[in-house]
Enzyme design. Structure first.
Site, PDB file in Angstrom:
ATOM      1  N   ARG A 293       0.824  -1.219   0.000  1.00 51.52           N
ATOM      2  CA  ARG A 293       0.000   0.000   0.000  1.00 51.52           C
ATOM      3  C   ARG A 293       0.854   1.264   0.000  1.00 51.52           C
ATOM      4  NH1 ARG A 293      -2.908  -3.490   3.693  1.00 51.52           N
ATOM      5  NH2 ARG A 293      -1.445  -2.648   5.181  1.00 51.52           N
TER       6      ARG A 293
ATOM      7  N   GLU B 265       5.516 -10.551  15.538  1.00 51.30           N
ATOM      8  CA  GLU B 265       5.065 -11.061  16.834  1.00 51.30           C
ATOM      9  C   GLU B 265       4.995 -12.588  16.807  1.00 51.30           C
ATOM     10  OE1 GLU B 265       1.837  -8.417  15.575  1.00 51.30           O
ATOM     11  OE2 GLU B 265       3.924  -8.199  15.018  1.00 51.30           O
TER      12      GLU B 265
END
Length: 180
Positions: free
Chosen positions: A63, A100
């Site tokens: 994006r 994560e």
């Protein structure tokens, strides 16, 4: 047209529990359907970087490409791509970074930037900062320097912008969203 943070925030959607439960996803795709909001965002970034020393924009997949291509066009400077590993043809270098829940890698073509270049890293969003830090590693490995990291959105609770600043890279964002 001047930048209106409230208007731009009203265009960006928050989608709860996507891509997984507990995540509040900040969806910027409506921005591209709203010419007024897109122009505000692009113009604000362009005004910030007119007359600076930046020689290239290194844009992060995917994006980030959409806004940074407008910026590069108006600033009349090259746009170079930072993509997920395996997506660029030709000779590339890559850097891994932690997520994560695992690791990922980004790459750049070896002829993207070089000594003496001053590179703005651009992404749509700063979360943990891993992607921008990996991109900065690649840029420096190619002999260029990082001028600044810029993004439309910062998620300060994830401390990515702090990690980037702690690495000696200034950070500029237009919006911040508290909470995950």
């Amino acid at each position: 047209m001047s930048y209106d943070e409230c208007y731009v925030k009203s265009v960006i959607r928050t989608i709860p529990d996507w891509p997984e439960k507990g995540v509040m996803f900040r969806d910027i795709t409506p921005l591209f359907k709203d010419p007024k909001a897109l122009r505000m965002v692009a113009d604000d970034f362009i005004q910030r970087y007119i007359g600076t020393e930046i020689t290239h924009i290194a844009s992060i997949d995917a994006r980030g490409f959409l806004i940074s291509s407008i910026m590069a066009y108006h600033l009349n400077i090259p746009l170079v791509l930072v993509r997920k590993k395996g997506k660029l043809p030709g000779e590339t270098i890559h850097a891994e970074y932690r997520l994560e829940y695992g690791t990922a890698a980004v790459e750049m073509q070896t002829d993207s930037v070089g000594p003496g270049d001053k590179v703005l890293i651009f992404d749509d969003l700063i979360a943990t900062g891993g992607t921008i830090l990996a991109a900065s590693t690649l840029i420096k490995e190619l002999g260029a320097s990082v001028y600044e990291a810029a993004a439309l959105i910062d998620l300060p609770d994830l401390e990515g912008s702090t990690r980037i600043q702690d690495a000696g890279i200034p950070v500029h964002t237009l919006l911040a969203y508290e909470g995950l």
